[in-house]
Each structure stands twice: as C-alpha cells, then as structure tokens.
Design a protein around this motif. Structure first.
Motif, mmCIF file in Angstrom:
data_model
loop_
_atom_site.group_PDB
_atom_site.id
_atom_site.type_symbol
_atom_site.label_atom_id
_atom_site.label_comp_id
_atom_site.label_asym_id
_atom_site.label_seq_id
_atom_site.Cartn_x
_atom_site.Cartn_y
_atom_site.Cartn_z
ATOM 1 N N GLY A 137 32.248 -23.998 -15.755
ATOM 2 C CA GLY A 137 32.364 -22.614 -15.287
ATOM 3 C C GLY A 137 33.678 -21.971 -15.703
ATOM 4 N N LEU A 185 26.819 -19.255 -19.457
ATOM 5 C CA LEU A 185 27.409 -18.000 -18.979
ATOM 6 C C LEU A 185 26.602 -17.327 -17.879
ATOM 7 C CD1 LEU A 185 28.594 -16.307 -22.301
ATOM 8 C CD2 LEU A 185 29.804 -17.937 -20.843
ATOM 9 N N GLY A 186 25.381 -17.771 -17.651
ATOM 10 C CA GLY A 186 24.538 -17.133 -16.648
ATOM 11 C C GLY A 186 23.583 -16.130 -17.271
ATOM 12 N N ARG A 189 22.767 -9.626 -17.529
ATOM 13 C CA ARG A 189 22.553 -8.440 -16.700
ATOM 14 C C ARG A 189 22.148 -7.242 -17.540
ATOM 15 N NH1 ARG A 189 27.943 -8.443 -12.945
ATOM 16 N NH2 ARG A 189 28.881 -8.186 -15.001
ATOM 17 N N HIS A 208 26.912 -10.787 -18.999
ATOM 18 C CA HIS A 208 26.296 -11.872 -18.236
ATOM 19 C C HIS A 208 26.574 -11.746 -16.736
ATOM 20 C CE1 HIS A 208 25.021 -14.419 -21.659
ATOM 21 N NE2 HIS A 208 25.975 -13.755 -22.282
ATOM 22 N N GLY A 210 27.679 -13.740 -14.528
ATOM 23 C CA GLY A 210 28.913 -14.291 -14.002
ATOM 24 C C GLY A 210 30.149 -13.488 -14.350
#
Length: 296
Positions: A137, A185-186, A189, A208, A210
């Motif tokens: 992370g 990175l997630g 969006r 992303h 996150g």
C-alpha cells in the motif's frame, strides 16, 4: 475435469490446445470452432473429438476454455454457463459492458466457477510481485507501458486478427495493464484523460480509489525493438518495477486451469473471475468513449 475448447485460431493452436491436453487435472474432450475443418484438425492433433454442434459439446463437458474474439466469447460463455459449465475465459471478457455483465449474471445464476486468463496474474514471479505491492500500500503513482508490434514491421504476425485490427491496443493489451494496476492501486474512480498517438497508440490517465493516479501507454504498432511491457510504481516504500518473467504464456495458462479446478471445488470466487473481467471491460469502455477520432 472434462473440458472443451471453443476456438481454432492461433492462440488456440499455440497455447490452449497443447496446455489443456497435457494438463494432469483435465481431460480435453472436444473442440468446437466457427471453421469446422479447423476444429477437426486441431482436435485430431490433440486426441480430442471435433464437434459441429456447440451445444452437444457443452452437454459432454464440465468446463469450457474459450479462445475466441471477445464479443463472440461473451455470447458463448453465457450459453456455456447456462449449460452448467465452468468457464476459463480469455481477456477481455467482452468489449461491451452489457456483454460482460451478461456473463457475470449467467455465472451467478448457474453457480459455476469462472477464471479469466490475465496472463501476468498467473506467472509465478509477476503474480507474487503484484501480491506484495498490493499488501504494501501507500502508492502515489504508476506508469504502465504495454507495447506490442502485432501490426508493425512486416505485419505478418499470426495475432494480426480482424478483432485486434478493429479494436486496437486499448482492448488487446489494455486488460493486461489493468490486471496489474487494479489490485495494487485500487479500483478506477475515473478515466481522467484519453488520447490517441501514432499508429493507434493510446494514452490514458486514471484516477484510482485509493488516491493514486496512473498513466498507461498502449500500442500494437511499436517497432519490434521497442516492444515489451513495463510497469513502474512509486510510493511510500520507494520505486519498484514489474519484474520480467522467465515463464511463458503456456505455463501461465496451466496455472489458470489449476485455479479453475480449485475454484470449482471450493466454490470461492477467484480474484480474476468474470466479475473482475467485467470491471476491466467497464473501465476500457469509459476510456474508449473519451478517445477522439483516429489521429492517423
């Protein structure tokens, strides 16, 4: 697990049929293709039966592997799931979200297992690297380049197929890049920007969930000397690059088949299931909608 192969193109010949027929946990029962003679030749080469009727093949197997253009794949995957077959799919699942969504719905309703063959995720060294970075992370940004030469140089690549010529790098190599970026990175969006470059090259900027951003450069027309995949991430832990793998696509497909067998037995969804494939399709469709007309 009794498995059937749908497709007779170069990927089916070079990777799918040899891997499925040699896999200890699989029995390659039959091959179906849109070209019956090609299906006959491929089946005979691997000790399987050629089927003229795809529904007859679906009735004789526990699972199917699909090596077909994405939107042909999506329709047949729905049909196979409804017949009770587990699914080993290629990427992208479809090039339209509605098609990928129909696959996810059929998988859920039939309670069958699904695994999408995102190659990089099933190579042992790159797969382990992705897991480590996802656990770490704190990522700030990433840049990915997936540069193929399918339509460059002599132009005689066996993968210079009509669907790749029509849909381009976004849909062919874009799924590879996203399969690495999303777990690290997630979710995306927003596709912040999309632009075209030389020879159908595509440039994307992603936002992303996150808080990290990423940029992607995707091409199928890079010179051979400039082709290859590269991904760099930067964050609190430092700067890291996706390692080069010493394994090939056949090894990765064997692991994807292992994953399908394990998922079918356990009933637990695999991280690279049809739902993940749908999300990749949705992101690429958003990017496609932002792209201007061809620059060439």
């Amino acid at each position: 697990m009794r498995i059937g192969l749908l497709g007779t193109g170069p990927w089916a010949h070079m990777v799918y049929a040899p891997v499925l027929s040699a896999h200890d946990g699989l029995d390659l029962v039959g091959v179906w293709g849109r070209r019956p003679q090609a299906a006959k030749e491929l089946a005979e080469a691997h000790g399987a039966q050629a089927y003229d009727d795809v529904d007859a093949l679906l009735a004789d197997v526990d699972a199917v592997a699909v090596a077909l253009p994405p939107d042909v794949q999506a329709d047949l995957a729905v049909r196979a799931a409804r017949a009770g077959c587990h699914l080993l799919l290629d990427k992208p699942v479809a090039t339209k979200p509605a098609g990928a969504r129909a696959v996810v719905q059929a998988v859920a309703e039939a309670r069958v297992a699904s695994v999408v063959f995102f190659t990089t995720r099933f190579l042992s060294d790159t797969g382990a690297w992705i897991d480590r970075q996802a656990d770490a992370g704190g990522w700030f940004t990433a840049h990915a380049q997936w540069l193929g030469s399918v339509f460059a140089d002599s132009g005689d690549s066996p993968f210079a197929t009509p669907w790749r010529a029509e849909k381009g790098a976004l849909w062919d190599v874009g799924p590879h890049a996203l399969s690495v970026l999303l777990p690290i990175l997630g979710d995306v969006r927003r596709v912040s920007a999309a632009a075209r470059g030389r020879g159908g090259t595509v440039h994307l900027v992603l936002d992303h969930a996150g808080g990290a951003s990423s940029t992607l450069t995707l091409s199928l027309t890079a010179p051979s000397a400039a082709s290859g995949a590269d991904l760099e991430i930067r964050g609190e832990a430092g700067t890291f690059r996706l390692p080069e793998s010493s394994e090939d696509a056949a090894t990765a497909l064997g692991r994807a088949a292992d994953a399908l067998i394990a998922t079918a037995r356990s009933g637990r969804p695999h991280p690279c299931d049809a739902a993940f494939g749908l999300r990749v399709t949705e992101i690429l469709a958003d990017a496609e909608a932002l792209l201007p007309a061809d620059a060439d």
